[in-house]
Structures are given as C-alpha cells and as structure tokens.
Design a protein around this motif. Structure first.
Motif, PDB file in Angstrom:
ATOM      1  N   ALA A 258       0.846  -1.189   0.000  1.00  6.85           N
ATOM      2  CA  ALA A 258       0.000   0.000   0.000  1.00  6.85           C
ATOM      3  C   ALA A 258       0.884   1.243   0.000  1.00  6.85           C
ATOM      4  N   ALA A 259       2.017   1.163   0.721  1.00 11.17           N
ATOM      5  CA  ALA A 259       2.877   2.344   0.817  1.00 11.17           C
ATOM      6  C   ALA A 259       3.624   2.594  -0.491  1.00 11.17           C
ATOM      7  N   SER A 260       4.082   1.495  -1.122  1.00 10.42           N
ATOM      8  CA  SER A 260       4.899   1.685  -2.327  1.00 10.42           C
ATOM      9  C   SER A 260       4.034   1.996  -3.556  1.00 10.42           C
ATOM     10  N   PHE A 261       2.754   2.160  -3.326  1.00 13.37           N
ATOM     11  CA  PHE A 261       1.885   2.438  -4.472  1.00 13.37           C
ATOM     12  C   PHE A 261       2.272   3.754  -5.146  1.00 13.37           C
ATOM     13  N   LEU A 262       2.917   4.638  -4.374  1.00 20.46           N
ATOM     14  CA  LEU A 262       3.331   5.924  -4.934  1.00 20.46           C
ATOM     15  C   LEU A 262       4.342   5.756  -6.068  1.00 20.46           C
ATOM     16  N   THR A 263       5.200   4.737  -5.937  1.00 19.61           N
ATOM     17  CA  THR A 263       6.159   4.457  -7.020  1.00 19.61           C
ATOM     18  C   THR A 263       5.403   4.164  -8.311  1.00 19.61           C
ATOM     19  N   VAL A 264       4.326   3.401  -8.170  1.00 15.08           N
ATOM     20  CA  VAL A 264       3.533   3.060  -9.358  1.00 15.08           C
ATOM     21  C   VAL A 264       2.915   4.330  -9.936  1.00 15.08           C
ATOM     22  N   VAL A 265       2.365   5.158  -9.052  1.00 17.69           N
ATOM     23  CA  VAL A 265       1.744   6.408  -9.520  1.00 17.69           C
ATOM     24  C   VAL A 265       2.777   7.259 -10.258  1.00 17.69           C
ATOM     25  N   GLU A 266       3.968   7.382  -9.648  1.00 16.84           N
ATOM     26  CA  GLU A 266       5.018   8.195 -10.282  1.00 16.84           C
ATOM     27  C   GLU A 266       5.410   7.638 -11.648  1.00 16.84           C
ATOM     28  N   LYS A 267       5.586   6.320 -11.693  1.00 18.41           N
ATOM     29  CA  LYS A 267       5.969   5.668 -12.960  1.00 18.41           C
ATOM     30  C   LYS A 267       4.926   5.943 -14.035  1.00 18.41           C
ATOM     31  N   CYS A 268       3.653   5.753 -13.652  1.00 15.95           N
ATOM     32  CA  CYS A 268       2.575   5.960 -14.625  1.00 15.95           C
ATOM     33  C   CYS A 268       2.587   7.402 -15.114  1.00 15.95           C
ATOM     34  N   GLU A 269       2.748   8.322 -14.170  1.00 15.96           N
ATOM     35  CA  GLU A 269       2.689   9.734 -14.549  1.00 15.96           C
ATOM     36  C   GLU A 269       3.898  10.128 -15.400  1.00 15.96           C
ATOM     37  N   SER A 270       5.095   9.691 -14.974  1.00 15.01           N
ATOM     38  CA  SER A 270       6.280  10.128 -15.719  1.00 15.01           C
ATOM     39  C   SER A 270       6.318   9.496 -17.112  1.00 15.01           C
ATOM     40  N   LEU A 271       5.745   8.304 -17.247  1.00 15.61           N
ATOM     41  CA  LEU A 271       5.709   7.675 -18.574  1.00 15.61           C
ATOM     42  C   LEU A 271       4.549   8.205 -19.416  1.00 15.61           C
ATOM     43  N   GLY A 272       3.695   8.958 -18.757  1.00 10.32           N
ATOM     44  CA  GLY A 272       2.547   9.522 -19.470  1.00 10.32           C
ATOM     45  C   GLY A 272       1.515   8.487 -19.889  1.00 10.32           C
ATOM     46  N   ILE A 273       1.408   7.404 -19.128  1.00  4.70           N
ATOM     47  CA  ILE A 273       0.432   6.380 -19.519  1.00  4.70           C
ATOM     48  C   ILE A 273      -0.862   6.508 -18.720  1.00  4.70           C
ATOM     49  N   SER A 274      -0.906   7.450 -17.775  1.00  5.35           N
ATOM     50  CA  SER A 274      -2.109   7.575 -16.955  1.00  5.35           C
ATOM     51  C   SER A 274      -2.800   8.903 -17.230  1.00  5.35           C
ATOM     52  N   SER A 275      -4.022   8.997 -16.782  1.00  9.37           N
ATOM     53  CA  SER A 275      -4.728  10.275 -16.906  1.00  9.37           C
ATOM     54  C   SER A 275      -5.674  10.402 -15.718  1.00  9.37           C
ATOM     55  N   ILE A 276      -6.201  11.639 -15.545  1.00  8.11           N
ATOM     56  CA  ILE A 276      -7.134  11.865 -14.439  1.00  8.11           C
ATOM     57  C   ILE A 276      -8.551  11.801 -14.991  1.00  8.11           C
ATOM     58  N   SER A 277      -9.388  11.062 -14.282  1.00  6.83           N
ATOM     59  CA  SER A 277     -10.786  10.990 -14.703  1.00  6.83           C
ATOM     60  C   SER A 277     -11.653  11.075 -13.448  1.00  6.83           C
ATOM     61  N   ASP A 278     -12.492  12.106 -13.396  1.00  8.25           N
ATOM     62  CA  ASP A 278     -13.333  12.345 -12.199  1.00  8.25           C
ATOM     63  C   ASP A 278     -12.515  12.346 -10.912  1.00  8.25           C
ATOM     64  N   GLY A 279     -11.328  12.898 -10.973  1.00  9.56           N
ATOM     65  CA  GLY A 279     -10.498  12.995  -9.765  1.00  9.56           C
ATOM     66  C   GLY A 279      -9.694  11.748  -9.473  1.00  9.56           C
ATOM     67  N   ALA A 280      -9.956  10.651 -10.212  1.00 10.95           N
ATOM     68  CA  ALA A 280      -9.199   9.418  -9.972  1.00 10.95           C
ATOM     69  C   ALA A 280      -8.098   9.283 -11.018  1.00 10.95           C
ATOM     70  N   LEU A 281      -7.045   8.528 -10.664  1.00 10.30           N
ATOM     71  CA  LEU A 281      -5.963   8.295 -11.625  1.00 10.30           C
ATOM     72  C   LEU A 281      -6.196   6.941 -12.297  1.00 10.30           C
ATOM     73  N   ILE A 282      -6.226   6.972 -13.624  1.00  6.97           N
ATOM     74  CA  ILE A 282      -6.521   5.717 -14.340  1.00  6.97           C
ATOM     75  C   ILE A 282      -5.517   5.475 -15.468  1.00  6.97           C
ATOM     76  N   VAL A 283      -5.412   4.204 -15.887  1.00  4.68           N
ATOM     77  CA  VAL A 283      -4.684   3.881 -17.120  1.00  4.68           C
ATOM     78  C   VAL A 283      -5.717   3.253 -18.048  1.00  4.68           C
ATOM     79  N   GLU A 284      -5.855   3.874 -19.241  1.00  2.01           N
ATOM     80  CA  GLU A 284      -6.848   3.360 -20.190  1.00  2.01           C
ATOM     81  C   GLU A 284      -6.460   1.965 -20.686  1.00  2.01           C
ATOM     82  N   SER A 285      -7.464   1.126 -20.916  1.00  3.93           N
ATOM     83  CA  SER A 285      -7.201  -0.213 -21.451  1.00  3.93           C
ATOM     84  C   SER A 285      -6.957  -0.141 -22.944  1.00  3.93           C
ATOM     85  N   GLU A 286      -6.241  -1.161 -23.450  1.00  2.00           N
ATOM     86  CA  GLU A 286      -6.027  -1.216 -24.905  1.00  2.00           C
ATOM     87  C   GLU A 286      -7.287  -1.683 -25.608  1.00  2.00           C
TER      88      GLU A 286
END
Ligand code: ARG
Length: 569
Positions: A258-286
């Motif tokens: 639960a604590a290291s989830f921030l690493t995942v968030v950072e990775k997603c954001e820095s790679l530009g694979i995530s986006s914000i939707s209704d205040g939540a952070l999501i990765v769109e499916s293929e």
C-alpha cells in the motif's frame, strides 16, 4: 529411457525429417494391440506427394531390426512399433529403484518461478474457492520443483482494502456484544451484519471509507485493530494448511504494497500512460470493451490493482522470475488482464512471463455458498466431512483391516484434493461425497489403495528382488503396459507443468493404477500370472521389481498433487 527418442532414431535413417520432428510426431496408439508407438505418415505424404499408406509400407519394409522393438509394421498410414518388455524392464526398473522418489526429477536449473496461491482475505474464513487455489497452486509448485526450478511459494494475503474500514466500524459498534474469544467466524459475523445494516444506512459506508483512509494514513487505533484481526486469521489459516500438509516460503500481503503504491503512480505519470478521470488516476485499457485500470481513487485511497502492480514490481526485483503464476479464480480474469496491461505499458518485458492460472467454480452437493451472506462453505468443514465420510465407509464395509487414524485422515483429505485436481481446472466442478470418497473409480482413495496394495505385495516377497530378478520373464502384455506407463511418468509431469494442469498428472496416475490392478488381478485367474512364484524366484523378483516401481511412482505422483499415501490400507 526415452522410447520415443529411440524409435525416432531408428526411423531417422529412412525418413527425411529432423530427429526432433520425428520424435514429436510419434504417438501412443489408443489400443496397445495396434502397437506401443505409432509414427503417422501424413506430413511426409504432403512433402513427398505420395499416399501415406504407401510411404508407411516402404518405411516399415526397410527398417533394420533392433532388439528393443519386437516388431515394426505398418498399419494403414502408420508405422507402428511393438516394444519388447523384457528388453526395457531392466533399464526402467533399475532407474526407479536407484532413484526412488527422485525418479523423473530434473536437475536444478537455478531459475526462479513464483507461485502466488491460496492468498485468502484475512478476517474471512477460508472458503472453498480458496481451496481450489490452494490445491492447484500447491501442485503447480511441486511440479515445477520436480522440473528443477527454484519455486517460491507465496501467500499474498488480502489484508488491505475498504473491507477493513467496514470491519473496524462493525467492531467498534457491535464488538462488545461478541461472546468469548474473537475468532474468524465471529469477525465474519460482524462483517455480515455490517453488510446487512449498511444496505439501509449509507452513513455506515461513509464511516467505513473514513476508517480505511485512517488505516492508510497509519492511525494507531486503526492499525491496532487491523493487526489483531490479521493475527487471529493467520492462526486459523495455518491450522488448515497444516492439515493439508502445505507450507509457504513467503507470507506477503497487500498491506506491504500500500505504501509503495506511490512508485507506481510516479511511474505511470512520468511515462505519461495515466490520466485523471473524475479525480481518480486511471490507465486506459487497450481493449475498448474493457474499463480502465483504477490506480488511485478520487479520495486518494489505493486500489487492489495498484497494490498488485506494486507487489509485482517488487517480486521481479527480488526474484527475477522466469514465470510468475497467479492461481486465482476466473472471476478475477479482468483484474489480471489489466495488471499485465499496465505493466506492459510501463515497458517491462516480464509482463509476458506473468500468467493468470484461472479455475472454475466448485460446488459441494449442489451448493457453493457466499461469504457476504454468511453461507460460505468452509474449507475446514469440507475436510472434516470428507474424513468422516471415509470413516463411515470403512466401518460400513465391515472390513477387518485395522486402518490407522493417520491413514483415515490421509484418505479423507486425499479424497478432497484428488476430487478437485482430477478435473480440468477451468471447468466448474461438482463434488458428490459418495463419489470422491469411493475406494473404486477415479478417486484419490483408489490410488492410495493401489499404492498400499503394491507395498504389501513387496513386503511379502523376497527383499533382494533387484539382484535376483530375471527381467526376460516379463513377457505378459499386462506387464508391458505397466512398464510403458511407468516410463511415461516424466512426460506426464512435463505436460502437467507446462500447462499448469494437475489433472493431466492425475489422469496419468489413474491409468497407471488401472493397468496395475489388471496386472495384479491376472494372478487370481491363473497361477502362472501370480506375482509371488515360490518355485521361480527370478520371475517373482522381476514382478516384485515392477510392483515396487509402481508403488514409488504412485506415491511420488500423489505427492506432486499434494496427497500423502498411507503405507497400509
Ligand atoms: N485475496 C484475493 C482473494 O481472495 C486473491 C489474491 C490473489 N493474488 C493476487 N496477487 N491478486 O480474492
């Protein structure tokens, strides 16, 4: 002894295909009257533009004679070989006798395989869908160890998530009404009560969300209660694992990640694979039919997905696995699809080595139960029922044999495990007690009984059977079938492991047991077929070696399924 390879070598001088290709084409005919090995000529026919029957004729006419093959002849478009049992017996049976349970084991290869299995949710009793994961995962672990891999058996506890917010609310509200010590089933009753009450009182759900948030923020009161629920759960889980004879190398849990989830968030954001939707952070499916993967909820809380992604990154760091198996029911297929999708988008090649080993639902006497409604079918009850059924069966059979308490436990538990593992895992399966605990038919007790029977014959025979044996005496068809089956043990293991399908091994063992019983029964009708031949010690010894080999393979095969075998039954 690799008979397919030997046959392929014989054929290779007359067939214009690579040795490996020939070997892979060789089949085992469904009826042994047609031969023990069959080489189909269809693919050659295409290549040579000739009829497969003609080709088969010409190959079989030109083959040189080897002592290993009594006869080679073409049957229609196949070139079939009949093995001489006396020629293979010595090799196969001494290999088994020398290696014992190590027969068909492969040398260690130093590669890591992680198996995530059982992985129950704490504060809930172990119910039957965890039984399947536990059995299947344990067997896959044994199979990969047998194949030389270094297996890490990992129990990834469901010890985090909004349900703990609910439990804390329920405990604070109704905990004082609980009588006696708190147990998992009492915790579960609180949970069920919460589910009922909260469907009419939305405020309870808000409180629960709030408490989970506090837990994630490290609030001391929340952590204390959570730890306590976890301790109680683990004590009860371990009791059941002990009954099943299952151990884990690592107890992990969602909470750790639960604590290291921030690493995942950072990775997603820095790679530009995530986006914000209704205040939540999501990765769109293929796949546009699939929902997006939720990485962080709008209130900042972590999700099951993100914790699993963080856990996976950590596992690869630690183990550099060549395979990561998730043994989890099919209802989580989408979850694992998304997990792989996100990790793939992160550009991590090991996403290809992660596999969801899914399985169907299981019903007991027509019921499957639900934890939410408090009607779950508990693993402990299932095991106890099975042992009780076996006990009843033995006493009703009027058998004078004295079966030990330990053996009754082994048979009862083995019946459940085999009942599960003998069916293809993707299929839903229905458990009928009369069927799975029967000593006849396709059951665990039947295999255990066959094994014990073999041991009892070996005990009655001469001890120096390996030295005294004259294997040329093994000329009966029933003996040959057993020998060939014993020789297929490693193939059954490899197929089972490669497909993560214990049912393949289970069915192999059933066939071996059927051939074995035919071989042993032969002696009832004709004295010359008996195993114990007082006046012909070399023959008695050869047959004893065969029976001894069977006992070893059955015992080891059952062990790979997670079933222990009584010495006497
Ligand atoms: N705790 C989950 C459940 O009981 C199963 C966890 C499976 N493993 C995983 N890495 N998600 O449904």
């Amino acid at each position: 002894m690799n008979l397919k390879l030997k046959y392929a070598e014989l054929l290779s001088n007359h067939v214009d295909l690579a040795l490996d290709e020939i070997k892979n084409l060789i089949e085992i005919p469904p009826d042994s009257k047609m031969g023990d090995l069959a080489f189909p000529c269809f693919s050659l026919a295409k290549k040579l533009k000739n009829s497969p029957v003609k080709i088969a004729e010409s190959i079989s006419g030109s083959l040189e004679k080897l002592p290993l093959f009594k006869e080679v002849k073409n049957i229609g478009p196949y070139v079939n070989a009949f093995v001489d049992p006396s020629f293979i017996a010595h090799g196969i049976l001494s290999e088994i006798a020398e290696n014992g349970s190590g027969y068909s084991s492969q040398p260690e290869n130093g590669k890591n395989v992680v198996v995530d299995f059982s992985s129950p949710n704490i504060a809930k009793p172990l119910a039957i869908h965890h039984l399947r994961s536990t059995m299947i995962g344990n067997s896959i672990s044994q199979l990969y160890s047998k194949m030389g891999y270094n297996v890490i058996k990992l129990n990834y506890l469901g010890d985090w998530g909004t349900q703990f917010g609910k439990l804390i609310v329920a405990y604070n509200k109704w905990g004082s009404e609980v009588e006696g010590e708190l147990t998992i089933s009492k915790i579960n009753e609180l949970y069920v009560k919460f589910s009922k009450e909260s469907s009419e009182d939305n405020d309870l759900n808000d409180q629960a969300r709030n408490w989970f948030k506090k837990l994630e923020e490290g609030n001391a009161e929340a952590i204390k209660l959570w730890k306590w629920f976890k301790e109680i759960s683990l004590i009860e889980f371990e009791k059941i694992y002990k009954k099943l004879g299952i151990t884990f190398d690592v107890y992990g849990g969602e909470s750790e990640h639960a604590a290291s989830f921030l690493t995942v968030v950072e990775k997603c954001e820095s790679l530009g694979i995530s986006s914000i939707s209704d205040g939540a952070l999501i990765v769109e499916s293929e796949d546009e039919n699939d929902p997006p993967c939720l990485i962080r909820k709008s209130d900042g809380a972590t999700t099951y997905e993100v914790r699993d992604i963080a856990a996976l990154l950590d596992r690869f760091d630690k183990y550099e696995f060549v395979k990561m198996f998730y043994v989890v029911g099919q209802e989580q297929a989408l979850h694992f699809k998304m997990l792989k999708m996100v990790v793939k988008k992160m550009g991590l090649a090991f996403s290809n080595d992660c596999e969801h080993i899914s399985f169907g639902f299981m019903k007991f006497q027509g019921k499957s139960g639900s934890t939410r409604e408090g009607t779950a079918i508990l693993m402990e009850d299932v095991l106890n029922t099975s042992v009780a059924e076996v006990r009843k069966r033995i006493s009703e059979s009027g058998s004078k044999r004295n079966i030990s308490e330990e053996a009754i436990q082994q048979i009862g538990i083995g019946a459940v495990v085999f009942g599960d593992l003998s069916k293809k895992r993707v299929k839903d399966s229905e458990f009928i007690w009369e069927e799975v605990t029967s000593f006849e038919g396709d059951t665990g007790p039947y295999l255990q009984y066959t094994q014990a029977r073999c041991l009892s014959i070996v005990r009655k025979s001469n001890h120096d059977f390996m030295e005294q044996a004259d294997f040329s005496g093994l000329t009966e068809d029933s003996e040959k079938l057993v020998l060939l089956k014993l020789n297929q043990f490693s193939e059954a293991i490899i197929n089972s492991a490669n497909n993560c399908e214990p049912s393949l091994l289970a069915n192999y063992l059933l066939e071996l047991a059927k051939f074995t019983n035919r071989f042993i029964h032969g002696g009832r009708e004709e004295h010359s077929k008996r195993i114990l031949q007082e006046s012909n010690l070399p023959l008695q010894s050869a047959r004893t070696a065969l029976v001894h080999g069977i006992a070893i393979v059955l015992k080891e095969g059952l062990r790979l399924l997670g079933i222990s075998s009584p010495e006497e039954m």
